[in-house]
Design an enzyme around this catalytic site. Structure first.
Site, PDB file in Angstrom:
ATOM      1  CD  GLU A 290     -46.863  32.050 -15.664  1.00 53.29           C
ATOM      2  OE1 GLU A 290     -46.097  32.670 -16.118  1.00 53.29           O
ATOM      3  OE2 GLU A 290     -48.021  31.637 -15.982  1.00 53.29           O
ATOM      4  CB  CYS A 361     -78.526  50.629 -13.846  1.00 54.84           C
ATOM      5  SG  CYS A 361     -78.706  51.875 -12.757  1.00 54.84           S
ATOM      6  CD  GLU A 362     -75.915  46.008 -16.960  1.00 59.82           C
ATOM      7  OE1 GLU A 362     -76.523  44.850 -17.529  1.00 59.82           O
ATOM      8  OE2 GLU A 362     -75.844  47.006 -17.920  1.00 59.82           O
TER       9      GLU A 362
HETATM   10  C1  LIG Z   1     -54.275  34.277 -15.213  1.00 63.40           C
HETATM   11  C2  LIG Z   1     -52.991  33.642 -15.532  1.00 63.40           C
HETATM   12  C3  LIG Z   1     -52.384  32.849 -14.380  1.00 63.40           C
HETATM   13  C4  LIG Z   1     -52.916  33.082 -13.022  1.00 63.40           C
HETATM   14  O1  LIG Z   1     -54.391  32.506 -12.926  1.00 63.40           O
HETATM   15  P1  LIG Z   1     -54.709  31.888 -11.369  1.00 63.40           P
HETATM   16  O2  LIG Z   1     -55.976  31.213 -11.629  1.00 63.40           O
HETATM   17  O3  LIG Z   1     -55.035  33.298 -10.874  1.00 63.40           O
HETATM   18  O4  LIG Z   1     -53.612  31.209 -10.832  1.00 63.40           O
HETATM   19  C5  LIG Z   1     -51.087  32.455 -14.327  1.00 63.40           C
HETATM   20  N1  LIG Z   1     -50.391  32.387 -15.758  1.00 63.40           N
HETATM   21  C6  LIG Z   1     -51.002  32.998 -16.941  1.00 63.40           C
HETATM   22  C7  LIG Z   1     -50.396  33.185 -18.258  1.00 63.40           C
HETATM   23  C8  LIG Z   1     -52.364  33.463 -16.722  1.00 63.40           C
HETATM   24  O5  LIG Z   1     -53.118  34.025 -17.734  1.00 63.40           O
END
Ligand SMILES: *Cc1c(COP(=O)(O)O)cnc(C)c1O
Length: 443
Positions: A290, A361-362
């Site tokens: 992912e 504004c931070e």
């Molecule tokens: C955020 C997330 C990703 C992607 O993370 P990257 O660092 O952008 O590759 C993949 N799987 C899950 C479950 C996530 O929460």
């Protein structure tokens, strides 16, 4: 200076992305502006595909759409043969509006609402990554009531700590995500799903964190999961068809960030799984990953216009730009570091050390604390690199600042895919409070 993707410095000494002079882009669309180098995204998707194919395993590459979600990006992900992770009704809606094939959509999240689950079940998406017992009970009732089947993975915390910032590491035991292994929660979830008429347990999911530069983390996670699989085979006769090892592949934001070639992560995790599967005399599961930032992070560049500056003798020079934590909250949120150049004078030598401030504004609204640039003048174009992930997707309207436009560039062409927000957009959904008591207006 280290350029990304198709970036180069052209004969006018200006930064060019996808064959388009950044000067053309700022004139056409204004600033702040997100520019995505499509060739870079294509090349990274291709590298992931090739890595799995050369290892001869079945796989899905699910783009983590939270990194950057919009219709054009969802369409591109589809064309690149990617699957999709969504973690809210809004991300699912965007994917469906883009006509993304629902069977390749996976739903994540530690607090999916009944309405979101219903939406996913109705749409018949490919898979729900079950995170906890609350969600599981809703999902069981819902699929039963609608007589709709659903494929599920269970998310587990493998107890592997990625070497990364605390807020972006998720695989350790003490995490808000997923089922715990040691206390037997994961096993109980497996039993419940196996016994259910409409849910099919496809496999397991783990995500150990983000911005990971070592392949060992994934290797360890695979080994750790297989420790559990041994138990699950004995107790529940469960062997996963799918092994989802999550995302988090590191990218180069600043100097010093040294990402591995993408295939190294894949080679190592596949090797580990092949070894473990052989020991159990079982098939190698289908691999799902992912990646979010590894697909779109370095492909994105933000162009800003420089404005005021404040020089404090012997202390620091602040140069302000026309955006900030409203379009890139990561420096304020987790001290994220970025590199940048003056896009309109990219060929010039650095002469001074400045700190780049946003306009909110931070005091914490700083983009880069230490940046060497040619002597900055107002009206220069600052290009901040590697803003393609978690930049626009985390954009907000603090100080009622308008969200930037997003443009895709490729082969000398440029096209706006998200329009710049307009002032009228800010109050479009607002109403007067008509029940105000008469005393409010009395003097
Ligand atoms: C955020 C997330 C990703 C992607 O993370 P990257 O660092 O952008 O590759 C993949 N799987 C899950 C479950 C996530 O929460």
């Amino acid at each position: 200076m280290h350029l990304h993707g198709t970036q180069k410095i052209n004969e006018h000494g200006r930064l060019e992305i996808g064959g388009v002079d950044t000067n053309v882009l700022t004139e056409a669309y204004g600033t702040p502006l997100f520019v995505y180098d499509l060739a870079d995204i294509r090349s990274r998707a291709e590298q992931f595909h090739e890595a799995f194919q050369s290892n001869h395993v079945t796989y899905q590459i699910a783009y983590a759409s939270k990194a950057f979600s919009c219709i054009a990006m969802m369409e591109l992900a589809d064309r690149l043969g990617l699957s999709l992770d969504v973690c809210s009704d809004g991300e699912l809606f965007t994917a469906m509006q883009a006509g993304f094939p629902v069977e390749r959509i996976h739903f994540h999240g530690n607090n999916k609402t009944p309405a979101e689950l219903e939406m996913a079940v109705d749409a018949g998406i490919g898979c729900i990554v079950v995170d906890n017992f609350t969600e599981l009970s809703w999902l069981m009732a819902m699929t039963e009531a609608n007589a709709k089947p659903m494929e599920v993975l269970i998310r587990i915390t493998p107890g592997v700590e990625a070497h990364t910032h605390e807020y972006i590491s998720t695989g350790q035991e003490d995490s808000k995500f997923g089922f715990d292994l040691n206390s037997g929660q994961a096993g109980r979830a497996i039993e419940m799903i196996q016994a259910h008429e409409y849910l099919h347990l496809l496999g397991v999911h783990s995500h150990i964190g983000s911005q990971i530069f070592r392949a060992e983390g994934f290797e360890e996670a695979v080994k750790e999961i297989y420790q559990s699989i041994r138990v699950w085979i004995d107790r529940y006769d469960f062997y996963p068809e799918v092994l989802n090892v999550g995302g988090g592949f590191g990218i180069r934001y600043a100097e010093g960030d040294k990402p591995l070639p993408l295939h190294v992560y894949i080679d190592r995790m596949v090797e580990a799984a092949k070894k473990e599967a052989a020991l159990l005399d079982r098939p190698v599961p289908e691999f799902w990953i992912e990646p979010g930032r590894a697909l779109v992070g370095e492909a994105g560049t933000t162009l800003y216009t420089t404005g005021s500056r404040k020089d404090i003798p012997n202390v620091r020079s602040y140069v302000s730009v026309d955006g900030g934590m409203t379009d890139n909250i990561r420096p304020a949120l987790y001290q994220a570091e970025y590199a940048a150049v003056l896009a309109n004078r990219a060929g010039e030598r650095a002469e001074e050390l400045v700190s780049v401030a946003g306009k909110c504004c931070e005091s914490g609204d700083m983009l880069i604390w230490d940046l060497e640039l040619p002597a900055v003048e107002k009206g220069d174009t600052l290009a901040v690199f590697s803003t393609g992930a978690y930049g626009y997707s985390m954009a907000n309207n603090y100080n009622r600042i308008l969200r930037p436009a997003v443009v895709f560039v490729e082969d000398g062409l440029h096209e706006c895919v998200i329009e710049r927000e307009q002032l009228a957009d800010l109050t479009r959904r607002e109403r007067s409070y008509t029940a105000a008591k008469a005393v409010d207006t009395a003097k």
